[in-house]
Design a protein around this motif. Structure first.
Motif, mmCIF file in Angstrom:
data_model
loop_
_atom_site.group_PDB
_atom_site.id
_atom_site.type_symbol
_atom_site.label_atom_id
_atom_site.label_comp_id
_atom_site.label_asym_id
_atom_site.label_seq_id
_atom_site.Cartn_x
_atom_site.Cartn_y
_atom_site.Cartn_z
ATOM 1 N N ASN A 286 0.831 -1.200 0.000
ATOM 2 C CA ASN A 286 0.000 0.000 0.000
ATOM 3 C C ASN A 286 0.871 1.258 0.000
ATOM 4 O O ASN A 286 2.083 1.187 0.170
ATOM 5 C CB ASN A 286 -0.965 -0.006 1.186
ATOM 6 N N SER A 287 0.224 2.387 -0.180
ATOM 7 C CA SER A 287 0.952 3.654 -0.323
ATOM 8 C C SER A 287 1.208 4.357 0.996
ATOM 9 O O SER A 287 1.602 5.518 1.021
ATOM 10 C CB SER A 287 0.173 4.586 -1.260
ATOM 11 N N GLY A 288 1.005 3.650 2.102
ATOM 12 C CA GLY A 288 1.293 4.215 3.409
ATOM 13 C C GLY A 288 0.264 3.806 4.450
ATOM 14 O O GLY A 288 -0.894 3.512 4.125
ATOM 15 N N ASN A 289 0.668 3.798 5.705
ATOM 16 C CA ASN A 289 -0.215 3.401 6.790
ATOM 17 C C ASN A 289 -1.435 4.325 6.865
ATOM 18 O O ASN A 289 -1.307 5.550 6.870
ATOM 19 C CB ASN A 289 0.551 3.464 8.119
ATOM 20 N N GLY A 290 -2.619 3.730 6.904
ATOM 21 C CA GLY A 290 -3.844 4.503 7.011
ATOM 22 C C GLY A 290 -4.383 5.045 5.703
ATOM 23 O O GLY A 290 -5.423 5.708 5.690
ATOM 24 N N THR A 291 -3.701 4.764 4.609
ATOM 25 C CA THR A 291 -4.205 5.218 3.314
ATOM 26 C C THR A 291 -5.368 4.336 2.875
ATOM 27 O O THR A 291 -5.616 3.263 3.436
ATOM 28 C CB THR A 291 -3.110 5.171 2.240
ATOM 29 N N LEU A 292 -6.070 4.788 1.847
ATOM 30 C CA LEU A 292 -7.214 4.028 1.359
ATOM 31 C C LEU A 292 -6.777 2.645 0.878
ATOM 32 O O LEU A 292 -7.484 1.653 1.094
ATOM 33 C CB LEU A 292 -7.910 4.789 0.239
ATOM 34 N N ALA A 293 -5.616 2.565 0.228
ATOM 35 C CA ALA A 293 -5.101 1.270 -0.237
ATOM 36 C C ALA A 293 -4.868 0.325 0.938
ATOM 37 O O ALA A 293 -5.174 -0.880 0.856
ATOM 38 C CB ALA A 293 -3.802 1.477 -1.012
ATOM 39 N N HIS A 294 -4.340 0.864 2.020
ATOM 40 C CA HIS A 294 -4.081 0.056 3.211
ATOM 41 C C HIS A 294 -5.389 -0.422 3.839
ATOM 42 O O HIS A 294 -5.581 -1.624 4.092
ATOM 43 C CB HIS A 294 -3.286 0.893 4.227
ATOM 44 N N LEU A 295 -6.310 0.507 4.077
ATOM 45 C CA LEU A 295 -7.551 0.153 4.756
ATOM 46 C C LEU A 295 -8.422 -0.776 3.918
ATOM 47 O O LEU A 295 -9.138 -1.623 4.456
ATOM 48 C CB LEU A 295 -8.324 1.407 5.136
ATOM 49 N N THR A 296 -8.355 -0.627 2.603
ATOM 50 C CA THR A 296 -9.134 -1.526 1.743
ATOM 51 C C THR A 296 -8.606 -2.951 1.819
ATOM 52 O O THR A 296 -9.383 -3.919 1.838
ATOM 53 C CB THR A 296 -9.124 -1.029 0.288
ATOM 54 N N ALA A 297 -7.288 -3.103 1.879
ATOM 55 C CA ALA A 297 -6.708 -4.439 2.030
ATOM 56 C C ALA A 297 -7.100 -5.039 3.379
ATOM 57 O O ALA A 297 -7.385 -6.238 3.484
ATOM 58 C CB ALA A 297 -5.188 -4.362 1.905
ATOM 59 N N GLU A 298 -7.123 -4.203 4.425
ATOM 60 C CA GLU A 298 -7.538 -4.693 5.739
ATOM 61 C C GLU A 298 -9.023 -5.061 5.742
ATOM 62 O O GLU A 298 -9.439 -6.040 6.365
ATOM 63 C CB GLU A 298 -7.254 -3.624 6.802
ATOM 64 N N LEU A 299 -9.824 -4.271 5.027
ATOM 65 C CA LEU A 299 -11.244 -4.582 4.888
ATOM 66 C C LEU A 299 -11.433 -5.909 4.145
ATOM 67 O O LEU A 299 -12.314 -6.708 4.489
ATOM 68 C CB LEU A 299 -11.958 -3.451 4.147
ATOM 69 N N PHE A 300 -10.605 -6.128 3.142
ATOM 70 C CA PHE A 300 -10.615 -7.397 2.406
ATOM 71 C C PHE A 300 -10.391 -8.565 3.377
ATOM 72 O O PHE A 300 -11.096 -9.585 3.324
ATOM 73 C CB PHE A 300 -9.519 -7.375 1.337
ATOM 74 N N ALA A 301 -9.419 -8.431 4.271
ATOM 75 C CA ALA A 301 -9.124 -9.488 5.239
ATOM 76 C C ALA A 301 -10.314 -9.731 6.166
ATOM 77 O O ALA A 301 -10.650 -10.873 6.487
ATOM 78 C CB ALA A 301 -7.885 -9.123 6.044
#
Length: 332
Positions: free
Chosen positions: A164-179
């Motif tokens: 992802n592009s950094g902690n707390g970014t949309l890319a990060h949170l979306t991957a966590e949502l995926f999990a």
């Protein structure tokens, strides 16, 4: 004689009342058109480039002649957009707007030290644009579908890495949502921006990523990355054969990068906000804005002020649940 004078007086009084009422309505009309009285500033809490900045610059050009005043864009990047958002929240000049984005509602949830509150400190004007994320894997990956990615994450907990592009970014949170939604275990790998992530993703050093369409479209078309799904409600024009996550049975993963126009609470009169709301909706419906947005992979999104306020509230609640469920903390 008295009756005649009385009639004249009555007519005079009635005429005077009518004139006063007419003057009041005219005054109200002028008041509605009074805002803005000087240059309007749109703060973008990011460096130039990107969806929010691009949206702001297009709208500045389109809205200026309609408002009868110059509209300038001022970039105030830093702290994941918190610096620019705080600057807007504290502005009291009555002519400042903010082009907010996902990070606007994420940051206060991620970091309690951030002092602003979106609902308390801002008046919504309207939504502006949306941009889908694309779930991609390296072209060399053995994973060729969304179902295979989920199966891999379930079979080998923690071994699937999501860049992802950094902690707390949309890319990060979306991957966590995926999990969360797939009940799998993945390992998030933060980078300092998508430009730092892409070489490792293309090279196969990370398994996958939920990235902005403009940053990956060239690599998908060149064959360096493989697109498994898009997060938009409908298929993406540039990737017509790539399924939506909704069509794959994951409507909860319908996540988009969005931009919304807001104003510091109580600084713009209600008539001014109503005028802005109407002009924004008109602008988003023009061929000029549609064409320029499409060139940047942006989709115009028109919502009323009330709907926008509710949407921002729902987005904050959504990411609060993910951040809490996954134990995500702000960078120290």
């Amino acid at each position: 004689m008295n009756n005649t004078l009385s009639g004249i007086n009555r007519r005079t009084v009635i005429s005077g009342i009518a004139l006063a009422l007419a003057s009041t309505h005219i005054g109200q009309g002028w008041a509605a058109d009074a805002w803005p009285t000087k240059t309007v500033r749109i703060i973008v809490p990011f460096a130039p480039g990107g969806g929010a900045d691009s949206s702001a610059r297009v709208l500045a050009e389109v809205l200026a002649p309609k408002l009868g005043q110059s509209v300038i864009v001022e970039n105030k990047p830093g702290a994941g957009s918190a610096i620019g958002v705080m600057a807007a929240a504290q502005s009291k000049d009555g002519h400042t707007l903010l082009m907010g984005s996902n990070s606007m509602v994420i940051n206060p949830v991620l970091n309690p030290a951030i002092a602003y509150d979106v609902a308390r400190d801002f008046d919504a004007v309207g939504m502006v644009s949306a941009q889908p994320l694309v779930l991609v894997v390296p072209a060399s990956s053995k994973i060729t579908s969304y179902a295979e990615l989920v199966a891999e994450a379930k079979a080998k907990p923690g071994t699937v890495t999501a860049g992802n592009s950094g902690n707390g970014t949309l890319a990060h949170l979306t991957a966590e949502l995926f999990a969360v939604e797939t009940k799998t275990s993945i390992t998030s790998v933060p980078y300092k921006g998508e430009s730092a992530l892409l070489p490792d993703l293309i090279g196969g050093l990370v398994s996958c990523g939920f990235l902005n369409l403009p940053s990956v479209i060239t690599h998908i078309k060149s064959g360096r990355l493989r697109a498994l799904a898009v997060s938009s409600p409908t298929p993406v024009v540039e990737l017509p054969n790539v399924p939506t996550l909704r069509s794959l049975g994951q409507p909860s993963l319908e996540v988009q990068g969005w931009a919304a126009l807001v104003a510091p609470k109580g600084t713009i009169p209600k008539d001014g906000l109503a005028r802005l709301e109407a002009l924004l909706a008109q602008a988003l419906a023009t061929d000029t804005v549609k064409t320029r947005f499409a060139a940047m992979s942006l989709q115009p999104v028109a919502r009323s002020r009330d709907d926008t306020a509710q949407y921002l509230k729902a987005e904050a609640a959504r990411w609060q649940q993910v951040i809490k469920a996954r134990g995500i903390k702000a960078d120290s």
